[in-house]
Design an enzyme around this catalytic site. Sequence first.
Site, short mmCIF file in Angstrom:
data_model
loop_
_atom_site.label_atom_id
_atom_site.label_comp_id
_atom_site.label_asym_id
_atom_site.label_seq_id
_atom_site.Cartn_x
_atom_site.Cartn_y
_atom_site.Cartn_z
N GLY A 105 0.83 -1.21 0.00
CA GLY A 105 0.00 0.00 0.00
C GLY A 105 0.86 1.25 0.00
O GLY A 105 0.51 2.26 0.62
N ARG A 165 0.48 5.66 -1.88
CA ARG A 165 0.06 6.96 -1.34
C ARG A 165 -0.09 6.83 0.18
O ARG A 165 0.14 5.76 0.75
CB ARG A 165 -1.24 7.45 -1.97
CG ARG A 165 -2.44 6.55 -1.74
CD ARG A 165 -3.74 7.26 -2.10
NE ARG A 165 -4.53 7.58 -0.92
CZ ARG A 165 -5.49 8.49 -0.87
NH1 ARG A 165 -5.76 9.22 -1.92
NH2 ARG A 165 -6.17 8.67 0.23
N TYR A 168 -14.02 -2.96 9.30
CA TYR A 168 -12.64 -2.47 9.40
C TYR A 168 -12.10 -2.68 10.81
O TYR A 168 -10.98 -3.18 11.00
CB TYR A 168 -12.62 -1.00 9.00
CG TYR A 168 -11.29 -0.30 9.17
CD1 TYR A 168 -10.30 -0.39 8.18
CD2 TYR A 168 -11.02 0.46 10.30
CE1 TYR A 168 -9.09 0.28 8.33
CE2 TYR A 168 -9.82 1.12 10.45
CZ TYR A 168 -8.85 1.03 9.47
OH TYR A 168 -7.65 1.69 9.62
N1 LIG Z 1 -5.09 7.37 7.85
C1 LIG Z 1 -5.27 7.12 9.14
O1 LIG Z 1 -5.63 7.99 9.94
C2 LIG Z 1 -5.02 5.73 9.65
C3 LIG Z 1 -5.24 5.47 11.01
C4 LIG Z 1 -5.01 4.19 11.50
C5 LIG Z 1 -4.57 3.20 10.64
N2 LIG Z 1 -4.38 3.49 9.34
C6 LIG Z 1 -3.91 2.40 8.47
O2 LIG Z 1 -2.80 2.83 7.74
C7 LIG Z 1 -2.74 2.12 6.50
C8 LIG Z 1 -2.63 3.11 5.36
O3 LIG Z 1 -3.76 3.97 5.37
P1 LIG Z 1 -3.81 5.32 4.54
O4 LIG Z 1 -4.44 6.33 5.39
O5 LIG Z 1 -2.47 5.61 3.96
O6 LIG Z 1 -4.85 4.89 3.38
P2 LIG Z 1 -4.89 5.31 1.83
O7 LIG Z 1 -6.24 4.86 1.36
O8 LIG Z 1 -4.50 6.71 1.64
O9 LIG Z 1 -3.76 4.39 1.16
C9 LIG Z 1 -3.91 3.01 1.10
C10 LIG Z 1 -2.99 2.44 0.04
O10 LIG Z 1 -3.23 1.02 0.00
C11 LIG Z 1 -3.43 0.64 -1.35
N3 LIG Z 1 -4.29 -0.53 -1.42
C12 LIG Z 1 -5.64 -0.60 -1.22
N4 LIG Z 1 -6.07 -1.86 -1.44
C13 LIG Z 1 -4.98 -2.59 -1.75
C14 LIG Z 1 -4.79 -3.96 -2.09
N5 LIG Z 1 -5.81 -4.84 -2.16
N6 LIG Z 1 -3.53 -4.38 -2.36
C15 LIG Z 1 -2.48 -3.51 -2.32
N7 LIG Z 1 -2.61 -2.21 -2.02
C16 LIG Z 1 -3.85 -1.76 -1.76
C17 LIG Z 1 -4.05 1.85 -2.03
O11 LIG Z 1 -3.88 1.81 -3.45
C18 LIG Z 1 -3.28 2.98 -1.36
O12 LIG Z 1 -2.07 3.26 -2.03
C19 LIG Z 1 -4.01 1.26 6.46
O13 LIG Z 1 -3.73 -0.04 6.91
C20 LIG Z 1 -4.93 1.97 7.42
O14 LIG Z 1 -5.89 1.12 7.94
C21 LIG Z 1 -4.59 4.71 8.81
#
Ligand SMILES: NC(=O)c1ccc[n+]([C@@H]2O[C@H](COP(=O)([O-])OP(=O)(O)OC[C@H]3O[C@@H](n4cnc5c(N)ncnc54)[C@H](O)[C@@H]3O)[C@@H](O)[C@H]2O)c1
Length: 247
Positions: free
Chosen positions: A10, A13, A153
């Site tokens: 992932g 981005r 989730y």
């Molecule tokens: N943003 C927050 O506040 C937050 C808080 C807690 C946890 N998280 C966790 O952090 C991680 C990243 O979140 P984010 O905010 O950067 O989300 P985001 O949606 O901005 O980025 C997610 C990335 O994962 C990729 N992705 C989605 N499905 C995929 C798949 N099947 N295979 C491969 N890649 C895939 C997307 O293309 C994207 O590049 C996640 O696990 C999310 O649950 C985020």
Amino acid sequence: MSNKVVLVTGAARGLGAVIARRFHAAGYNVALGDVSFDAAATLAHQLSSDGETAVAIKLDVALKRDFENARDALLARRSTIDAIVNNAGASKVVPVMEITAEQFDQVIDVNLRSVLFGCQIFGQYFADRGVGRIVNIASLAGQNGGSATGAHYAAAKGGAITLTKVFARDLASRGVTVNAISPGPLDLPIVHESVPADRLKQLIAGIPVGKLGSADYIADVAVLLASAGAYFANGACWDVNGGLFMR
Ligand SMILES: NC(=O)c1ccc[n+]([C@@H]2O[C@H](COP(=O)([O-])OP(=O)(O)OC[C@H]3O[C@@H](n4cnc5c(N)ncnc54)[C@H](O)[C@@H]3O)[C@@H](O)[C@H]2O)c1
């Protein structure tokens, strides 16, 4: 500078991109695995224009064979892989009573099966090698049930924290550590895109430290947990949530 190799899922981005940048800055060769290959390739090119120290890999984390392919593709380029960050995740907010079987499965696939397969494929490779680091990006939602993210989730992230412990116990004697990081809401595009401005203001007001979290700091923790010196941190969940949840 090290010659170490890390795969970040992932990484096209958001948090994954920040983590990939941080590992690269720390001297790692970085593989950016994502379903969004073009965006991952653009970032890889920014990090390393000749592809020497950063490369994009088409990887759908819901598919075990994609992890196998990623492992093999990396080993064709480099002699070893040192760490994986299971970061890819996604959710769509749906009220708990309305979540369909398809929506549930889809969110579980990306947030939980992903961790199972990443830990199985890379855990086995690291165990055979006698050394390796796995960092799973969980979420505060997996600890407190979440608020704005959806029950599927939250359940998946709770499962990711549990899988972290199971793999940590299973792999510990073979030089492999497995840890989770559990962020609260971070100052990242997805938060600004998915939470309406007035709701975001409320959300921030409810965070004890009064701010969204820093993705850079989460990335620093991932780099730290991937280091050789982190051998005694195993099966842990590093909470980074501004004081929203304490235990
Ligand atoms: N943003 C927050 O506040 C937050 C808080 C807690 C946890 N998280 C966790 O952090 C991680 C990243 O979140 P984010 O905010 O950067 O989300 P985001 O949606 O901005 O980025 C997610 C990335 O994962 C990729 N992705 C989605 N499905 C995929 C798949 N099947 N295979 C491969 N890649 C895939 C997307 O293309 C994207 O590049 C996640 O696990 C999310 O649950 C985020």
